[in-house]
Design an enzyme around this catalytic site. Structure first.
Site, mmCIF file in Angstrom:
data_model
loop_
_atom_site.group_PDB
_atom_site.id
_atom_site.type_symbol
_atom_site.label_atom_id
_atom_site.label_comp_id
_atom_site.label_asym_id
_atom_site.label_seq_id
_atom_site.Cartn_x
_atom_site.Cartn_y
_atom_site.Cartn_z
ATOM 1 N N HIS A 34 44.741 17.282 97.132
ATOM 2 C CA HIS A 34 45.255 17.850 98.128
ATOM 3 C C HIS A 34 44.641 17.791 99.249
ATOM 4 O O HIS A 34 45.323 17.818 100.748
ATOM 5 C CB HIS A 34 45.704 19.368 97.705
ATOM 6 C CG HIS A 34 46.791 20.037 96.726
ATOM 7 N ND1 HIS A 34 48.243 18.794 97.432
ATOM 8 C CD2 HIS A 34 46.909 20.747 95.614
ATOM 9 C CE1 HIS A 34 48.623 19.395 95.817
ATOM 10 N NE2 HIS A 34 47.755 20.845 94.907
ATOM 11 N N HIS A 67 43.224 17.060 90.950
ATOM 12 C CA HIS A 67 44.273 17.732 91.633
ATOM 13 C C HIS A 67 43.853 18.342 92.558
ATOM 14 O O HIS A 67 44.769 17.808 94.053
ATOM 15 C CB HIS A 67 45.387 18.315 90.781
ATOM 16 C CG HIS A 67 46.930 19.061 91.436
ATOM 17 N ND1 HIS A 67 47.547 18.689 91.034
ATOM 18 C CD2 HIS A 67 47.165 19.904 91.959
ATOM 19 C CE1 HIS A 67 48.454 19.392 91.648
ATOM 20 N NE2 HIS A 67 48.049 20.054 92.072
ATOM 21 N N GLU A 68 43.704 19.508 92.627
ATOM 22 C CA GLU A 68 42.941 19.629 94.207
ATOM 23 C C GLU A 68 42.279 19.588 94.971
ATOM 24 O O GLU A 68 43.007 19.734 96.721
ATOM 25 C CB GLU A 68 42.434 21.774 93.716
ATOM 26 C CG GLU A 68 43.094 22.391 92.634
ATOM 27 C CD GLU A 68 44.447 23.101 93.396
ATOM 28 O OE1 GLU A 68 44.470 23.000 94.139
ATOM 29 O OE2 GLU A 68 44.946 22.906 92.601
#
Length: 274
Positions: free
Chosen positions: A139, A135-136
């Site tokens: 980004h 998820h990170e």
């Protein structure tokens, strides 16, 4: 491939923020005179870079670089594998005591940083942690972290300009200073509304990207459930500006819910499992 909807939102919001940025430049010219345009231009170019550097330093100042051996070795190998699949350079990995299980990414593509809390590392299973890291990384890959930081920077400058315009146009006393601060905060919040148009949507996109790269949305859904439950009754040690970048940001008051940086956790979990 970056989500098309996110690309459109970033383009539209970027154009609006650029217009606000030009207003800041126009105020600078009006204040110092057209002859000072090189100084104003330099300020417009340098200020965001300085704020970006300060913001990155502030977010990671209490974090420690994660050793590549020992208990963190598997985290590094996991990150390297995900980065290879995503086609991005491996970011610097750091660990920090945050008071709650959480994680965030900062920096830009090619020079990113992913910070995970010690509380998170002890809470999650391997596949759940992989979902959070994916998820990170999403980004960073989507460049939305940079958009958030620059948007916040422009909002701050617009608030400063609103304050200066009011103060130059009226009397300078305690009452006018107080009113000027209110006007500044309102102007800043109005600009932040456009930034939030990216903020909440980018979380859905990062969730979706992570589920694709790890093969399923369930591990990340389980991780979000554990993070939400593990944060109850505990006080986060992070500043609000950093919390906006985290995978989880609890919204407490009504005003915080209106200006929420994250969509509701239950909707994210439902979407991941749907």
């Amino acid at each position: 491939m970056t989500d098309f909807g996110l690309k459109v939102r970033m383009a539209v919001v970027g154009s609006i923020l650029f217009a606000f940025y030009m207003l800041v430049g126009a105020f600078g010219l009006a204040m110092f005179g057209f002859g000072a345009w090189p100084l104003v231009l330099l300020g417009l170019l340098v200020l965001p870079v300085i704020q970006y550097k300060i913001g990155t330093w502030s977010a990671t100042r209490r974090a420690e670089e994660m050793p590549e051996e020992g208990q963190y070795r598997d985290v590094h190998r996991m990150t390297e594998s995900l980065c290879q699949d995503m086609g991005i350079d491996k970011p610097k990995l750091m660990v920090m005591q945050m008071g709650v299980p959480n994680a965030f990414a900062t920096g830009r593509k090619g020079n990113g940083v992913v910070v995970v809390s010690t509380e998170l590392l002890t809470l999650l299973q391997r596949d759940e942690l992989e979902g959070v890291i994916a998820h990170e990384l999403a980004h960073i890959k989507n460049r939305d972290v940079l958009a958030m930081v620059l948007g916040s920077s422009i909002a701050m400058m617009v608030g400063w300009v609103a304050y200066m315009v009011y103060m130059f146009g009226g009397e300078r006393n305690i009452g006018s200073i107080f009113v000027g601060m209110i006007i500044s905060n309102v102007a800043q919040m109005l600009v932040m509304i456009f930034v939030l148009a990216i903020s909440r949507y980018r979380e859905y996109v990062a969730d979706d990207d992570a589920s694709q790269y790890i093969g399923s949305g369930d591990p990340l859904a389980r991780a979000l459930e554990k993070i939400s439950q593990g944060s109850q009754g505990r006080e986060s040690q992070l500043d609000d500006s950093v919390s906006a970048l985290c995978i989880f940001n609890a919204d407490r008051s009504l005003l915080e819910k209106v200006f929420a940086t994250h969509p509701p956790m239950e909707k994210r979990i439902e979407k991941l499992r749907g």
